[in-house]
Structure formats: C-alpha cells, structure tokens
Write a protein that holds these residues in place. Structure first.
Motif, PDB file in Angstrom:
ATOM      1  N   UNK A 145      -1.874  38.497  -9.945  1.00 56.83           N
ATOM      2  CA  UNK A 145      -1.897  37.888  -8.608  1.00 56.83           C
ATOM      3  C   UNK A 145      -3.088  38.345  -7.768  1.00 56.83           C
ATOM      4  N   UNK A 146      -4.003  39.111  -8.362  1.00 55.65           N
ATOM      5  CA  UNK A 146      -5.161  39.578  -7.590  1.00 55.65           C
ATOM      6  C   UNK A 146      -6.268  38.520  -7.626  1.00 55.65           C
ATOM      7  N   UNK A 147      -7.094  38.469  -6.593  1.00 55.57           N
ATOM      8  CA  UNK A 147      -8.021  37.343  -6.424  1.00 55.57           C
ATOM      9  C   UNK A 147      -9.281  37.465  -7.289  1.00 55.57           C
ATOM     10  N   UNK A 148      -9.177  37.080  -8.542  1.00 55.39           N
ATOM     11  CA  UNK A 148     -10.342  37.053  -9.434  1.00 55.39           C
ATOM     12  C   UNK A 148     -10.982  35.668  -9.354  1.00 55.39           C
ATOM     13  N   UNK A 149     -12.247  35.524  -9.804  1.00 53.28           N
ATOM     14  CA  UNK A 149     -12.960  34.252  -9.621  1.00 53.28           C
ATOM     15  C   UNK A 149     -12.218  33.069 -10.248  1.00 53.28           C
ATOM     16  N   UNK A 150     -12.219  31.990  -9.511  1.00 55.06           N
ATOM     17  CA  UNK A 150     -11.567  30.730  -9.931  1.00 55.06           C
ATOM     18  C   UNK A 150     -10.116  30.971 -10.361  1.00 55.06           C
ATOM     19  N   UNK A 151      -9.460  31.808  -9.597  1.00 52.57           N
ATOM     20  CA  UNK A 151      -8.075  32.166  -9.926  1.00 52.57           C
ATOM     21  C   UNK A 151      -7.202  30.924 -10.043  1.00 52.57           C
ATOM     22  N   UNK A 152      -7.367  29.977  -9.100  1.00 54.82           N
ATOM     23  CA  UNK A 152      -6.490  28.794  -9.073  1.00 54.82           C
ATOM     24  C   UNK A 152      -6.523  28.085 -10.424  1.00 54.82           C
ATOM     25  N   UNK A 153      -7.696  28.011 -11.004  1.00 54.18           N
ATOM     26  CA  UNK A 153      -7.843  27.304 -12.255  1.00 54.18           C
ATOM     27  C   UNK A 153      -7.397  28.160 -13.453  1.00 54.18           C
ATOM     28  N   UNK A 154      -7.985  29.347 -13.559  1.00 58.32           N
ATOM     29  CA  UNK A 154      -7.789  30.112 -14.786  1.00 58.32           C
ATOM     30  C   UNK A 154      -6.411  30.742 -14.899  1.00 58.32           C
ATOM     31  N   UNK A 155      -5.839  31.184 -13.783  1.00 59.38           N
ATOM     32  CA  UNK A 155      -4.539  31.843 -13.905  1.00 59.38           C
ATOM     33  C   UNK A 155      -3.482  30.837 -14.370  1.00 59.38           C
ATOM     34  N   UNK A 156      -3.602  29.616 -13.884  1.00 59.05           N
ATOM     35  CA  UNK A 156      -2.631  28.582 -14.266  1.00 59.05           C
ATOM     36  C   UNK A 156      -2.810  28.205 -15.743  1.00 59.05           C
ATOM     37  N   UNK A 157      -4.084  28.021 -16.139  1.00 56.05           N
ATOM     38  CA  UNK A 157      -4.340  27.678 -17.547  1.00 56.05           C
ATOM     39  C   UNK A 157      -3.809  28.782 -18.450  1.00 56.05           C
ATOM     40  N   UNK A 163       0.664  31.860 -22.374  1.00 58.51           N
ATOM     41  CA  UNK A 163       1.973  32.523 -22.332  1.00 58.51           C
ATOM     42  C   UNK A 163       3.112  31.522 -22.479  1.00 58.51           C
ATOM     43  N   UNK A 164       2.798  30.227 -22.560  1.00 63.70           N
ATOM     44  CA  UNK A 164       3.870  29.232 -22.644  1.00 63.70           C
ATOM     45  C   UNK A 164       4.776  29.256 -21.430  1.00 63.70           C
ATOM     46  N   UNK A 165       4.172  29.466 -20.262  1.00 59.13           N
ATOM     47  CA  UNK A 165       4.915  29.531 -18.988  1.00 59.13           C
ATOM     48  C   UNK A 165       5.969  30.644 -18.997  1.00 59.13           C
ATOM     49  N   UNK A 166       5.612  31.745 -19.588  1.00 63.30           N
ATOM     50  CA  UNK A 166       6.525  32.886 -19.610  1.00 63.30           C
ATOM     51  C   UNK A 166       6.793  33.357 -18.178  1.00 63.30           C
ATOM     52  N   UNK A 167       8.074  33.331 -17.740  1.00 63.25           N
ATOM     53  CA  UNK A 167       8.339  33.710 -16.340  1.00 63.25           C
ATOM     54  C   UNK A 167       7.981  35.164 -16.037  1.00 63.25           C
ATOM     55  N   UNK A 168       7.930  36.001 -17.073  1.00 60.29           N
ATOM     56  CA  UNK A 168       7.545  37.405 -16.839  1.00 60.29           C
ATOM     57  C   UNK A 168       6.071  37.534 -16.485  1.00 60.29           C
ATOM     58  N   UNK A 169       5.317  36.474 -16.736  1.00 58.16           N
ATOM     59  CA  UNK A 169       3.875  36.549 -16.485  1.00 58.16           C
ATOM     60  C   UNK A 169       3.418  35.510 -15.456  1.00 58.16           C
ATOM     61  N   UNK A 170       4.352  35.054 -14.654  1.00 58.90           N
ATOM     62  CA  UNK A 170       4.030  34.039 -13.641  1.00 58.90           C
ATOM     63  C   UNK A 170       3.062  34.611 -12.605  1.00 58.90           C
TER      64      UNK A 170
END
Ligand code: ZN
Length: 300
Positions: A145-157, A163-170
């Motif tokens: 959840x920390x603000x790394x570059x292009x977080x919106x794009x890469x964290x979601x991908x 992770x296959x939408x693993x809730x432990x890694x949301x």
C-alpha cells in the motif's frame, strides 16, 4: 429533581454528539498498551513494558489501536539512524516478538553510537485479530500500500495476475489509503533513517533493497533477493528513496528462533548495520532527540 433530569438530558445529548469509541479506545498508560502485547505473545515478557521510553505514534490503526515505539538516541544528534519495523503483517508473530528481544539487547549492550527507533508492530489490528491476520482491519496488505511509481496500474496488475486476487495480498484502493501506511511514510520522512530493518516470517532468508552492499547472511538466514513488489516497503524506501532496507524473514511465524540463532542474527545485524553506515552514510540533517517532555506530551 429538576437538576437530575437536566443531567440525564445532557448526558443523552452528549452520547449522541460523541462518535462511538473505537474498539481499542485509548485509556490507560502506554505501558498498559505494551502489556497487551505481552498477553498476546508468549515470548514477550511483561518486564519489557516497564521501560519508560515507550511512546505512542502520532497515528492510530484503523481500529484505533496505538502504534508503539521506542527510541534509543545516541549521544549526538548527527548519529546515524536506524528504523526497525516489525509486524507489518499481523500474523507473523515471531517478527513482532523479536523486536522486543532486540530492544532488550539494545538496553543491555547500548546502541553502538546509532540512534535506533523501533516499532515492534505497525499493524496492531492484524496482530490482535482472532485469528491474527496478515492484513490490517480494512483487509489491506500494508506492504503493498506504499506509494511506488504507477501504483494504480502495477499494484492492481500484480494482485490480479500474479496473486489471483489473493485477499491476503490486497493492495487497497489507493496508495496510502490506510492510517498505518500513512504513518510509516510520515515517519520515514520525519526520522530520515539511513537504514530500515523490516521483519517478516516465514521464508527464512534475508532480502535487501537499496544502494548499499547486501549482507550475504544474517545469522543462519542467507541472502535471497526476492525482487520488489508494487507498494512494498523495500520498493518504496529502498528502490525509490535510496534508503538501505534490510528485510529479515524469520523461518517460522509462530516459533521463535533458538537463543543461539537469535544471538547470531543480532550480532550479524549489528555488524552489517555498522558497516553499511560507515561505507554509505551521507551526512543527513540532524534529528532532534526526543525528550522526556515529548513523551509526557504524548501521554496527555
Ligand atoms: Zn510478511
């Protein structure tokens, strides 16, 4: 009679105006906060909480729990600074307990001229959940959840594909959406550590991000560079901000290393930190040392 009715009406009005207290409404001393850790974690002795140096961070967890810290300043305000962060994942119990152990060793042996700041548990809601959870109370993996570059794009991908939408890694809806990560980012900004040590479990390795030379091993834990993740502390502080981030992954989340292993981890960690600081420390602006008055102000 009339005054009693007025009292009753006043109290009823007051209870309407006051927001509901969070689950962990803060009452009592910081030592009492600390004792909850000792009750929760069998390997944390109640005596660890006697030290007068405990204080609460300026922020509360999502459920209103305090984030506890201890500061072990060096003699000089120009001393190198090390921030130790335990328990960013609340279910990695050993990664919280060992920070209490390091505090005990620092109290006994001194900080070798380094200004240490340690928080055993930056995700107290995860620790005190039953069962303990990796994520915070909002179900967010704080280490994504920390603000790394292009977080919106890469964290979601990353979350969806890797992770296959693993809730432990949301990773959350936005970077820094959580009070715990907001606090950590502000703390790094304010304290300006030369080195961050982040403690996890159970991979039994050390990982490293940042400008310095990584240690080949810390105690019985060998270096294994796992790479960085969108939103992680190693990426945010180590890659983006050039602070050396050592990630210590203990081999078991629920069982502490043996006494000899803990001694070896602490010895190697201290040596690496000192070597890293000697070789790479650039003079940073001084850090005002917290005083007893500061801590007393926290208590009010
Ligand atoms: Zn972890």
């Amino acid at each position: 009679m009339r005054s009693r009715r007025l009292w009753g009406a006043g109290l009823a009005l007051l209870s309407l105006l006051l927001p509901a207290l969070p689950v962990a409404a803060q009452q009592g001393s910081v030592q009492q906060d600390c004792l909850r850790y000792s009750e929760r974690l069998g390997s944390v002795k109640a005596q660890s909480c006697d030290h007068p140096g405990w204080y609460r961070a300026d922020a509360l967890s999502r459920q209103g729990r305090p984030i506890l810290l201890r500061d072990l300043p060096a003699d000089s305000e120009y001393a190198p600074r090390v921030l130790v962060v335990g328990g960013i994942h609340g279910d990695e119990l050993s990664a919280i307990s060992i920070v209490f152990d390091w505090l005990r060793r620092l109290d006994a042996d001194g900080g070798a001229g380094i200004h240490w700041r340690l928080t055993p548990s930056m995700n107290p809601d995860g620790l005190f959940a039953r069962p303990a959870s990796r994520t915070n109370a909002a179900g967010v993996d704080l280490n994504r959840n920390l603000p790394t570059p292009q977080w919106e794009r890469f964290s979601r991908i990353y979350w969806e594909r890797r992770t296959g939408r693993n809730p432990r890694r949301y990773p959350g809806e936005q970077p820094l959406s959580e009070p715990e990560t907001q606090w950590l980012a502000a703390e790094i900004e304010a304290f300006r550590p030369h080195v961050i040590v982040s403690v996890h479990a159970p991979y039994g390795i050390v990982d490293f991000d940042g400008p310095a030379a990584a240690p080949r091993r810390i105690g019985h834990l060998s270096l294994n560079l796992l790479g960085t993740y969108p939103g992680s502390l190693g990426n945010y502080a180590g890659v983006q901000r050039g602070i050396s981030v050592l990630t210590v992954e203990l081999p078991s989340a629920g069982i502490m290393p043996s006494e000899s292993e803990m001694q070896a981890i602490w010895t190697d960690l201290g040596h690496w930190v000192l070597r890293e600081i000697r070789q790479n420390m650039e003079p940073l602006p001084p850090q005002r040392v917290r005083t007893a008055q500061d801590r007393a102000a926290d208590e009010r």
